[in-house]
Design a protein around this motif. Sequence first.
Motif, short mmCIF file in Angstrom:
data_model
loop_
_atom_site.label_atom_id
_atom_site.label_comp_id
_atom_site.label_asym_id
_atom_site.label_seq_id
_atom_site.Cartn_x
_atom_site.Cartn_y
_atom_site.Cartn_z
N PRO A 108 67.55 132.28 85.33
CA PRO A 108 67.64 131.60 86.63
C PRO A 108 66.38 131.74 87.48
CG PRO A 108 68.82 133.67 86.73
CD PRO A 108 68.35 133.51 85.30
N PHE A 109 65.38 132.46 86.98
CA PHE A 109 64.19 132.76 87.77
C PHE A 109 63.00 131.92 87.32
CE2 PHE A 109 66.74 136.63 87.55
CZ PHE A 109 67.04 136.79 88.89
N ASP A 110 62.15 131.57 88.27
CA ASP A 110 60.87 130.92 88.02
C ASP A 110 59.77 131.85 88.50
OD1 ASP A 110 62.35 128.70 87.33
OD2 ASP A 110 61.95 127.61 89.18
N TYR A 111 58.69 131.87 87.76
CA TYR A 111 57.54 132.63 88.24
C TYR A 111 56.26 131.93 87.81
CZ TYR A 111 57.25 134.66 83.53
OH TYR A 111 57.13 134.84 82.17
N ASP A 112 55.19 132.15 88.58
CA ASP A 112 53.88 131.55 88.32
C ASP A 112 52.91 132.60 87.86
OD1 ASP A 112 54.87 129.11 89.20
OD2 ASP A 112 54.15 129.39 91.25
N ARG A 113 51.98 132.18 87.00
CA ARG A 113 50.92 133.07 86.53
C ARG A 113 49.61 132.31 86.57
NH1 ARG A 113 50.82 134.05 80.65
NH2 ARG A 113 48.61 133.77 80.59
N ARG A 114 48.59 132.93 87.12
CA ARG A 114 47.27 132.27 87.15
C ARG A 114 46.72 132.17 85.74
NH1 ARG A 114 44.43 131.81 92.12
NH2 ARG A 114 42.68 131.44 90.77
N ILE A 115 46.15 131.01 85.42
CA ILE A 115 45.53 130.78 84.12
C ILE A 115 44.19 130.08 84.35
CG2 ILE A 115 47.73 130.67 82.88
CD1 ILE A 115 47.45 127.61 82.86
N SER A 116 43.44 129.89 83.28
CA SER A 116 42.18 129.16 83.39
C SER A 116 42.37 127.76 82.81
CB SER A 116 41.06 129.90 82.67
OG SER A 116 41.33 129.92 81.28
N LEU A 117 41.39 126.92 83.04
CA LEU A 117 41.45 125.55 82.53
C LEU A 117 41.54 125.52 81.01
CD1 LEU A 117 41.39 122.55 83.29
CD2 LEU A 117 38.89 122.65 83.15
N SER A 118 40.88 126.47 80.36
CA SER A 118 40.89 126.50 78.89
C SER A 118 42.26 126.88 78.32
CB SER A 118 39.82 127.45 78.37
OG SER A 118 40.07 128.76 78.83
N ASP A 119 43.15 127.45 79.17
CA ASP A 119 44.50 127.80 78.72
C ASP A 119 45.43 126.60 78.67
OD1 ASP A 119 43.87 130.51 78.46
OD2 ASP A 119 44.34 130.90 80.57
N TYR A 124 56.58 129.38 84.73
CA TYR A 124 57.47 129.82 83.65
C TYR A 124 58.89 129.94 84.17
CZ TYR A 124 53.23 131.10 81.12
OH TYR A 124 52.01 131.07 80.49
N LYS A 125 59.86 129.70 83.30
CA LYS A 125 61.26 129.88 83.65
C LYS A 125 61.81 130.99 82.77
CE LYS A 125 62.18 125.21 85.16
NZ LYS A 125 62.56 125.43 86.53
N SER A 126 62.52 131.92 83.40
CA SER A 126 63.16 133.01 82.69
C SER A 126 64.58 133.13 83.22
CB SER A 126 62.39 134.32 82.92
OG SER A 126 63.06 135.39 82.28
N ALA A 169 40.40 118.20 91.89
CA ALA A 169 41.64 118.98 91.86
C ALA A 169 41.57 120.13 92.85
CB ALA A 169 41.91 119.50 90.46
N GLU A 170 42.61 120.24 93.66
CA GLU A 170 42.74 121.37 94.57
C GLU A 170 43.63 122.43 93.91
OE1 GLU A 170 43.36 121.68 99.31
OE2 GLU A 170 44.74 120.38 98.25
N ASP A 171 44.75 122.00 93.34
CA ASP A 171 45.68 122.87 92.61
C ASP A 171 46.14 122.17 91.35
OD1 ASP A 171 45.94 124.93 94.65
OD2 ASP A 171 47.10 123.48 95.79
N ILE A 172 46.31 122.94 90.29
CA ILE A 172 46.90 122.43 89.05
C ILE A 172 48.05 123.36 88.70
CG2 ILE A 172 46.58 121.94 86.59
CD1 ILE A 172 43.60 121.50 87.19
N GLU A 173 49.22 122.77 88.47
CA GLU A 173 50.38 123.55 88.05
C GLU A 173 50.87 123.01 86.71
OE1 GLU A 173 54.86 124.21 89.58
OE2 GLU A 173 53.28 124.50 91.08
N VAL A 174 50.87 123.88 85.71
CA VAL A 174 51.32 123.51 84.36
C VAL A 174 52.79 123.83 84.26
CG1 VAL A 174 50.97 123.87 81.89
CG2 VAL A 174 49.03 124.04 83.45
N ARG A 175 53.57 122.88 83.78
CA ARG A 175 55.02 123.10 83.60
C ARG A 175 55.25 123.57 82.17
NH1 ARG A 175 57.49 120.31 88.08
NH2 ARG A 175 55.87 120.49 89.64
N ARG A 176 55.69 124.80 82.02
CA ARG A 176 55.96 125.33 80.67
C ARG A 176 57.40 125.71 80.52
NH1 ARG A 176 50.43 128.77 79.56
NH2 ARG A 176 49.20 126.95 79.19
#
Length: 111
Positions: free
Chosen positions: A69-80, A65-67, A104-111
């Motif tokens: 000037p800041f970026d932060y990550d949040r854990r989600i599930s595949l269904s999200d 997520y971008k807020s 898949a080792e890591d999945i990062e969703v760009r929102r």
Amino acid sequence: MQRFLKNIFAGLCFATATTITTPALADYDIVGQVKAITPSSITVDTMGTPVTIMVTPMTDIEAEYKSGPFDYDRRISLSDIKVGEWVKIDAIPQGMPPNTKYVAEDIEVRR
């Protein structure tokens, strides 16, 4: 002594040739738009080519997520994850071409 040096040299040549020709186990970065999701896989369109990647319980899934000037990550599930979102997946190949499958080792969703 000469025979000893020849054996050392031959061993070094073999080790070097083996190191150069043996493929390293590396992960691939797969970037694209999500086309389909099942409980155990995700299909991503990478420049017109769909790639299906297996997802395991060990797969780390995060949304970026971008807020301001800041970026932060949040854990989600595949269904999200929604069809149409953009993702970057670190995937490990399983098998040899043309039958290569990916996990898949890591999945990062760009929102």
